[in-house]
Write a protein that holds these residues in place. Structure first.
Motif, PDB file in Angstrom:
ATOM      1  N   VAL A   4       0.841  -1.202   0.000  1.00 27.51           N
ATOM      2  CA  VAL A   4       0.000   0.000   0.000  1.00 27.51           C
ATOM      3  C   VAL A   4       0.877   1.254   0.000  1.00 27.51           C
ATOM      4  O   VAL A   4       0.637   2.191  -0.770  1.00 27.51           O
ATOM      5  CB  VAL A   4      -0.964  -0.007   1.216  1.00 27.51           C
ATOM      6  N   LEU A   5       1.896   1.267   0.849  1.00 34.39           N
ATOM      7  CA  LEU A   5       2.790   2.424   0.899  1.00 34.39           C
ATOM      8  C   LEU A   5       3.505   2.618  -0.440  1.00 34.39           C
ATOM      9  O   LEU A   5       3.626   3.736  -0.940  1.00 34.39           O
ATOM     10  CB  LEU A   5       3.806   2.264   2.034  1.00 34.39           C
ATOM     11  N   GLY A   6       3.946   1.525  -1.033  1.00 31.52           N
ATOM     12  CA  GLY A   6       4.598   1.599  -2.334  1.00 31.52           C
ATOM     13  C   GLY A   6       3.685   2.164  -3.408  1.00 31.52           C
ATOM     14  O   GLY A   6       4.107   2.978  -4.232  1.00 31.52           O
ATOM     15  N   ASP A   7       2.414   1.747  -3.377  1.00 33.14           N
ATOM     16  CA  ASP A   7       1.444   2.282  -4.348  1.00 33.14           C
ATOM     17  C   ASP A   7       1.239   3.783  -4.146  1.00 33.14           C
ATOM     18  O   ASP A   7       1.067   4.522  -5.114  1.00 33.14           O
ATOM     19  CB  ASP A   7       0.108   1.549  -4.229  1.00 33.14           C
ATOM     20  N   LEU A   8       1.254   4.232  -2.886  1.00 32.14           N
ATOM     21  CA  LEU A   8       1.054   5.659  -2.594  1.00 32.14           C
ATOM     22  C   LEU A   8       2.193   6.526  -3.123  1.00 32.14           C
ATOM     23  O   LEU A   8       1.967   7.661  -3.536  1.00 32.14           O
ATOM     24  CB  LEU A   8       0.929   5.878  -1.082  1.00 32.14           C
ATOM     25  N   ILE A   9       3.405   6.014  -3.093  1.00 32.80           N
ATOM     26  CA  ILE A   9       4.558   6.843  -3.459  1.00 32.80           C
ATOM     27  C   ILE A   9       5.058   6.608  -4.878  1.00 32.80           C
ATOM     28  O   ILE A   9       5.858   7.382  -5.380  1.00 32.80           O
ATOM     29  CB  ILE A   9       5.728   6.638  -2.467  1.00 32.80           C
ATOM     30  N   PHE A  10       4.579   5.559  -5.537  1.00 36.70           N
ATOM     31  CA  PHE A  10       5.158   5.133  -6.809  1.00 36.70           C
ATOM     32  C   PHE A  10       5.225   6.253  -7.843  1.00 36.70           C
ATOM     33  O   PHE A  10       6.275   6.502  -8.423  1.00 36.70           O
ATOM     34  CB  PHE A  10       4.393   3.929  -7.378  1.00 36.70           C
ATOM     35  N   ASN A  11       4.126   6.919  -8.091  1.00 41.22           N
ATOM     36  CA  ASN A  11       4.096   7.964  -9.120  1.00 41.22           C
ATOM     37  C   ASN A  11       4.045   9.370  -8.529  1.00 41.22           C
ATOM     38  O   ASN A  11       3.656  10.314  -9.221  1.00 41.22           O
ATOM     39  CB  ASN A  11       2.878   7.769 -10.047  1.00 41.22           C
ATOM     40  N   GLN A  12       4.425   9.495  -7.269  1.00 38.88           N
ATOM     41  CA  GLN A  12       4.355  10.794  -6.618  1.00 38.88           C
ATOM     42  C   GLN A  12       5.709  11.125  -5.986  1.00 38.88           C
ATOM     43  O   GLN A  12       5.964  10.772  -4.840  1.00 38.88           O
ATOM     44  CB  GLN A  12       3.254  10.792  -5.560  1.00 38.88           C
ATOM     45  N   PRO A  13       6.569  11.805  -6.730  1.00 44.71           N
ATOM     46  CA  PRO A  13       7.917  12.114  -6.226  1.00 44.71           C
ATOM     47  C   PRO A  13       7.919  12.846  -4.884  1.00 44.71           C
ATOM     48  O   PRO A  13       8.782  12.605  -4.043  1.00 44.71           O
ATOM     49  CB  PRO A  13       8.521  12.986  -7.329  1.00 44.71           C
ATOM     50  N   ASP A  14       6.940  13.727  -4.656  1.00 41.55           N
ATOM     51  CA  ASP A  14       6.887  14.456  -3.387  1.00 41.55           C
ATOM     52  C   ASP A  14       6.666  13.502  -2.215  1.00 41.55           C
ATOM     53  O   ASP A  14       7.292  13.638  -1.165  1.00 41.55           O
ATOM     54  CB  ASP A  14       5.779  15.510  -3.403  1.00 41.55           C
ATOM     55  N   ARG A  15       5.771  12.552  -2.408  1.00 44.37           N
ATOM     56  CA  ARG A  15       5.486  11.592  -1.328  1.00 44.37           C
ATOM     57  C   ARG A  15       6.664  10.631  -1.138  1.00 44.37           C
ATOM     58  O   ARG A  15       6.973  10.240  -0.014  1.00 44.37           O
ATOM     59  CB  ARG A  15       4.196  10.832  -1.616  1.00 44.37           C
ATOM     60  N   ARG A  16       7.320  10.253  -2.228  1.00 49.73           N
ATOM     61  CA  ARG A  16       8.491   9.383  -2.120  1.00 49.73           C
ATOM     62  C   ARG A  16       9.615  10.115  -1.375  1.00 49.73           C
ATOM     63  O   ARG A  16      10.269   9.551  -0.512  1.00 49.73           O
ATOM     64  CB  ARG A  16       8.970   8.925  -3.502  1.00 49.73           C
ATOM     65  N   HIS A  17       9.789  11.391  -1.686  1.00 55.74           N
ATOM     66  CA  HIS A  17      10.785  12.199  -0.993  1.00 55.74           C
ATOM     67  C   HIS A  17      10.453  12.299   0.500  1.00 55.74           C
ATOM     68  O   HIS A  17      11.351  12.202   1.352  1.00 55.74           O
ATOM     69  CB  HIS A  17      10.867  13.590  -1.617  1.00 55.74           C
ATOM     70  N   LEU A  18       9.196  12.473   0.825  1.00 59.71           N
ATOM     71  CA  LEU A  18       8.777  12.527   2.223  1.00 59.71           C
ATOM     72  C   LEU A  18       9.115  11.221   2.937  1.00 59.71           C
ATOM     73  O   LEU A  18       9.679  11.232   4.042  1.00 59.71           O
ATOM     74  CB  LEU A  18       7.275  12.818   2.317  1.00 59.71           C
ATOM     75  N   LEU A  19       8.803  10.107   2.303  1.00 64.97           N
ATOM     76  CA  LEU A  19       9.128   8.811   2.910  1.00 64.97           C
ATOM     77  C   LEU A  19      10.636   8.675   3.104  1.00 64.97           C
ATOM     78  O   LEU A  19      11.098   8.227   4.170  1.00 64.97           O
ATOM     79  CB  LEU A  19       8.603   7.662   2.046  1.00 64.97           C
ATOM     80  N   ASN A  20      11.404   9.083   2.114  1.00 64.86           N
ATOM     81  CA  ASN A  20      12.864   8.987   2.227  1.00 64.86           C
ATOM     82  C   ASN A  20      13.401   9.879   3.345  1.00 64.86           C
ATOM     83  O   ASN A  20      14.348   9.502   4.037  1.00 64.86           O
ATOM     84  CB  ASN A  20      13.527   9.343   0.901  1.00 64.86           C
ATOM     85  N   THR A  21      12.807  11.068   3.530  1.00 65.00           N
ATOM     86  CA  THR A  21      13.278  11.938   4.607  1.00 65.00           C
ATOM     87  C   THR A  21      12.949  11.363   5.980  1.00 65.00           C
ATOM     88  O   THR A  21      13.600  11.695   6.964  1.00 65.00           O
ATOM     89  CB  THR A  21      12.698  13.370   4.502  1.00 65.00           C
ATOM     90  N   ILE A  22      11.958  10.507   6.029  1.00 63.84           N
ATOM     91  CA  ILE A  22      11.620   9.824   7.284  1.00 63.84           C
ATOM     92  C   ILE A  22      12.542   8.637   7.526  1.00 63.84           C
ATOM     93  O   ILE A  22      13.086   8.472   8.623  1.00 63.84           O
ATOM     94  CB  ILE A  22      10.141   9.360   7.270  1.00 63.84           C
ATOM     95  N   THR A  23      12.733   7.815   6.508  1.00 60.04           N
ATOM     96  CA  THR A  23      13.434   6.543   6.714  1.00 60.04           C
ATOM     97  C   THR A  23      14.953   6.634   6.602  1.00 60.04           C
ATOM     98  O   THR A  23      15.663   5.983   7.371  1.00 60.04           O
ATOM     99  CB  THR A  23      12.929   5.471   5.733  1.00 60.04           C
ATOM    100  N   HIS A  24      15.465   7.415   5.673  1.00 56.33           N
ATOM    101  CA  HIS A  24      16.914   7.414   5.430  1.00 56.33           C
ATOM    102  C   HIS A  24      17.752   7.813   6.644  1.00 56.33           C
ATOM    103  O   HIS A  24      18.762   7.146   6.922  1.00 56.33           O
ATOM    104  CB  HIS A  24      17.261   8.264   4.212  1.00 56.33           C
ATOM    105  N   PRO A  25      17.376   8.845   7.400  1.00 56.36           N
ATOM    106  CA  PRO A  25      18.184   9.147   8.594  1.00 56.36           C
ATOM    107  C   PRO A  25      18.189   7.997   9.615  1.00 56.36           C
ATOM    108  O   PRO A  25      19.222   7.718  10.234  1.00 56.36           O
ATOM    109  CB  PRO A  25      17.513  10.397   9.179  1.00 56.36           C
ATOM    110  N   GLU A  26      17.058   7.335   9.761  1.00 53.77           N
ATOM    111  CA  GLU A  26      16.986   6.204  10.699  1.00 53.77           C
ATOM    112  C   GLU A  26      17.833   5.031  10.206  1.00 53.77           C
ATOM    113  O   GLU A  26      18.495   4.354  10.995  1.00 53.77           O
ATOM    114  CB  GLU A  26      15.533   5.767  10.908  1.00 53.77           C
ATOM    115  N   ILE A  27      17.820   4.805   8.910  1.00 51.57           N
ATOM    116  CA  ILE A  27      18.637   3.735   8.323  1.00 51.57           C
ATOM    117  C   ILE A  27      20.115   4.044   8.533  1.00 51.57           C
ATOM    118  O   ILE A  27      20.889   3.178   8.951  1.00 51.57           O
ATOM    119  CB  ILE A  27      18.304   3.558   6.824  1.00 51.57           C
ATOM    120  N   ARG A  28      20.510   5.288   8.259  1.00 48.79           N
ATOM    121  CA  ARG A  28      21.916   5.662   8.450  1.00 48.79           C
ATOM    122  C   ARG A  28      22.345   5.518   9.909  1.00 48.79           C
ATOM    123  O   ARG A  28      23.448   5.060  10.202  1.00 48.79           O
ATOM    124  CB  ARG A  28      22.163   7.087   7.946  1.00 48.79           C
TER     125      ARG A  28
END
Length: 134
Positions: free
Chosen positions: A68-92
């Motif tokens: 579901v999350l993948g479907d939400l962000i797939f064609n929406q760069p803004d939403r994908r960027h938002l997800l990345n700003t949430i997850t990438h710092p935690e991953i690092r």
């Protein structure tokens, strides 16, 4: 200690290369495993994802519904960027914790399996070497 970034496409043989490195005594950190870990219930990224995308991204057990999350962000760069700003710092953060753990254990080489190593570019500066499996 040397950090070695390992990357490559799907079904390129990365797992086989990682096994060789492990047999040679290298520590291995799989960033995909970390990425799945940091979005589990109880972790800050999980809470922030639900705040940003709503409860419709949750399974009944509270886990993130990756489809579901993948479907939400797939064609929406803004939403994908938002997800990345949430997850990438935690991953690092988790990568650094794991790396430090191996440093304290005396490992000379740590291999970081990072799927988008060259695309994200942020981690390249920390790598002594990079390996691309093709």
């Amino acid at each position: 200690m040397f950090l070695v970034g390992l990357t490559g496409g799907i079904a390129s043989g990365k797992s086989s290369v990682l096994q060789v490195f492990q047999q040679l005594g290298c520590a291995v950190i799989d960033v995909d495993v970390i990425a799945r870990h940091v979005v589990q219930p109880g972790y800050p990224a999980h809470r922030r994802i639900v705040e940003a995308f709503g409860t419709e991204v949750l399974l009944e057990n509270g886990d993130i519904n990756r489809k579901v999350l993948g479907d939400l962000i797939f064609n929406q760069p803004d939403r994908r960027h938002l997800l990345n700003t949430i997850t990438h710092p935690e991953i690092r953060k988790e990568m650094m914790k794991e790396t430090f753990k191996y440093f304290l254990r005396g490992y000379r080489y740590v291999i970081l399996d990072i799927p988008l190593l060259f695309e994200t570019k942020k981690l390249l500066k920390y790598m002594k070497h990079t390996v691309v499996v093709y």
